[in-house]
Scaffold this active site. Structure first.
Site, PDB file in Angstrom:
ATOM      1  N   SER A 153       0.849  -1.199   0.000  1.00 38.61           N
ATOM      2  CA  SER A 153       0.000   0.000   0.000  1.00 38.61           C
ATOM      3  C   SER A 153       0.880   1.242   0.000  1.00 38.61           C
ATOM      4  O   SER A 153       1.809   1.344   0.803  1.00 38.61           O
ATOM      5  CB  SER A 153      -0.890   0.021   1.239  1.00 38.61           C
ATOM      6  OG  SER A 153      -1.518   1.287   1.316  1.00 38.61           O
ATOM      7  N   THR A 205      -1.905  -0.430  -6.012  1.00 43.58           N
ATOM      8  CA  THR A 205      -1.996   0.833  -6.765  1.00 43.58           C
ATOM      9  C   THR A 205      -0.596   1.414  -7.034  1.00 43.58           C
ATOM     10  O   THR A 205       0.385   1.021  -6.405  1.00 43.58           O
ATOM     11  CB  THR A 205      -2.822   1.865  -5.981  1.00 43.58           C
ATOM     12  OG1 THR A 205      -2.284   1.957  -4.665  1.00 43.58           O
ATOM     13  CG2 THR A 205      -4.280   1.473  -5.907  1.00 43.58           C
TER      14      THR A 205
HETATM   15  C1  FMN Z   1      -9.575   3.146  -2.227  1.00 46.35           C
HETATM   16  C2  FMN Z   1      -8.683   1.934  -2.360  1.00 46.35           C
HETATM   17  C3  FMN Z   1      -8.355   1.210  -1.216  1.00 46.35           C
HETATM   18  C4  FMN Z   1      -7.516   0.090  -1.302  1.00 46.35           C
HETATM   19  N1  FMN Z   1      -7.181  -0.604  -0.165  1.00 46.35           N
HETATM   20  C5  FMN Z   1      -6.362  -1.687  -0.250  1.00 46.35           C
HETATM   21  C6  FMN Z   1      -6.007  -2.429   0.916  1.00 46.35           C
HETATM   22  O1  FMN Z   1      -6.443  -2.128   2.025  1.00 46.35           O
HETATM   23  N2  FMN Z   1      -5.164  -3.479   0.768  1.00 46.35           N
HETATM   24  C7  FMN Z   1      -4.674  -3.848  -0.451  1.00 46.35           C
HETATM   25  O2  FMN Z   1      -3.923  -4.823  -0.551  1.00 46.35           O
HETATM   26  N3  FMN Z   1      -4.997  -3.175  -1.568  1.00 46.35           N
HETATM   27  C8  FMN Z   1      -5.826  -2.100  -1.497  1.00 46.35           C
HETATM   28  N4  FMN Z   1      -6.159  -1.411  -2.634  1.00 46.35           N
HETATM   29  C9  FMN Z   1      -5.617  -1.865  -3.944  1.00 46.35           C
HETATM   30  C10 FMN Z   1      -6.639  -2.718  -4.711  1.00 46.35           C
HETATM   31  O3  FMN Z   1      -6.961  -3.893  -3.988  1.00 46.35           O
HETATM   32  C11 FMN Z   1      -6.076  -3.118  -6.085  1.00 46.35           C
HETATM   33  O4  FMN Z   1      -4.913  -3.891  -5.911  1.00 46.35           O
HETATM   34  C12 FMN Z   1      -5.737  -1.897  -6.939  1.00 46.35           C
HETATM   35  O5  FMN Z   1      -6.715  -0.885  -6.785  1.00 46.35           O
HETATM   36  C13 FMN Z   1      -5.629  -2.247  -8.426  1.00 46.35           C
HETATM   37  O6  FMN Z   1      -6.828  -2.845  -8.899  1.00 46.35           O
HETATM   38  P1  FMN Z   1      -8.009  -2.020  -9.609  1.00 46.35           P
HETATM   39  O7  FMN Z   1      -7.387  -1.205 -10.726  1.00 46.35           O
HETATM   40  O8  FMN Z   1      -8.959  -3.087 -10.104  1.00 46.35           O
HETATM   41  O9  FMN Z   1      -8.625  -1.163  -8.554  1.00 46.35           O
HETATM   42  C14 FMN Z   1      -7.001  -0.306  -2.570  1.00 46.35           C
HETATM   43  C15 FMN Z   1      -7.345   0.440  -3.722  1.00 46.35           C
HETATM   44  C16 FMN Z   1      -8.166   1.546  -3.629  1.00 46.35           C
HETATM   45  C17 FMN Z   1      -8.500   2.333  -4.893  1.00 46.35           C
END
Ligand code: FMN
Length: 205
Positions: A41, A113
């Site tokens: 993160s 992210t």
């Molecule tokens: C608002 C937000 C909160 C997130 N919280 C976590 C988290 O607590 N733990 C984690 O491993 N990834 C977290 N992520 C990452 C997502 O699980 C994912 O890996 C990342 O957003 C990429 O996938 P996507 O493009 O489908 O969103 C978060 C992403 C966002 C946007």
């Protein structure tokens, strides 16, 4: 299938991060079908330092030792997946791949992210703090999956995540080398039908 995600508290010093991970592992173990160890993160200060060599080796070793005890205590094996950042160069990715194999981790999730703003450089909000998800992340995340697959060989489980906004994006994760696909941001734009679309697309892949 219930995957539970563990990390360290924001106010725990990074030197004591391992204790948080172990406490979380023990707490969620009875309920989880698999557990994600989140060291990627960008919103927790210094967390990504845990992806570095010695710190990572120590953390993975402690978690694996703890998992061995928990397997005996609860009489069930809950796989441990390591979730990594997209902001790593190929050498770092290869190093992490070697370590997860060496420590007997059960799989890798790529990616969290990104801090990279290249794909949104024209956007007026591009310089805001925090991790960027969704479409602009897709290519970068797919590259990490491809590099992991090359390093880990054909059998090692990889979950691909980052920028899945339609069925063809889900397919692109499998093409990059993922065995399974996760999505998050796409749900905001497409809602639950995105899941069915992704399943259909990956089934026909
Ligand atoms: C608002 C937000 C909160 C997130 N919280 C976590 C988290 O607590 N733990 C984690 O491993 N990834 C977290 N992520 C990452 C997502 O699980 C994912 O890996 C990342 O957003 C990429 O996938 P996507 O493009 O489908 O969103 C978060 C992403 C966002 C946007």
């Amino acid at each position: 299938m219930l995957g539970l995600n563990i990390g360290k508290n924001a106010n725990t010093p990074i030197e004591r991060a391992e204790d948080d991970y172990i406490a979380c592992l023990e707490g969620v173990y009875p309920w989880a079908d698999y557990i994600t160890v989140n060291i990627s993160s960008p919103n927790t200060k210094n967390l990504r330092d845990l992806q570095q060599d010695t710190a990572l080796d120590r953390l993975l070793e402690r978690l694996k030792n703890s998992q061995r005890q928990l397997i005996l205590r609860f009489e069930k094996t809950v796989p441990l997946f390591l979730k990594i950042a997209p902001d790593l160069d190929d050498t770092q990715i290869e190093q992490i791949a070697r370590q997860v194999r060496h420590q007997g981790f059960d799989g890798v999730i790529a990616t969290n992210t990104t801090l990279n703003r290249t794909a949104v450089a024209q956007d007026p909000n591009a310089h805001e703090a925090g991790g960027l998800s969704g479409g602009p992340l897709r290519e970068q995340a797919n590259h990490v999956v491809t590099t992991l697959r090359k390093s880990l060989g054909p059998e090692f489980p990889i979950i691909g995540v980052g920028g899945v906004l339609n069925g063809s994006d889900a397919q692109s994760k499998l093409a990059a080398g993922a065995d399974l696909v996760q999505l998050y941001t796409g749900l905001i734009y497409r809602g639950p039908p995105l899941v069915a679309e992704s399943v259909r697309a990956t089934r026909s892949a």
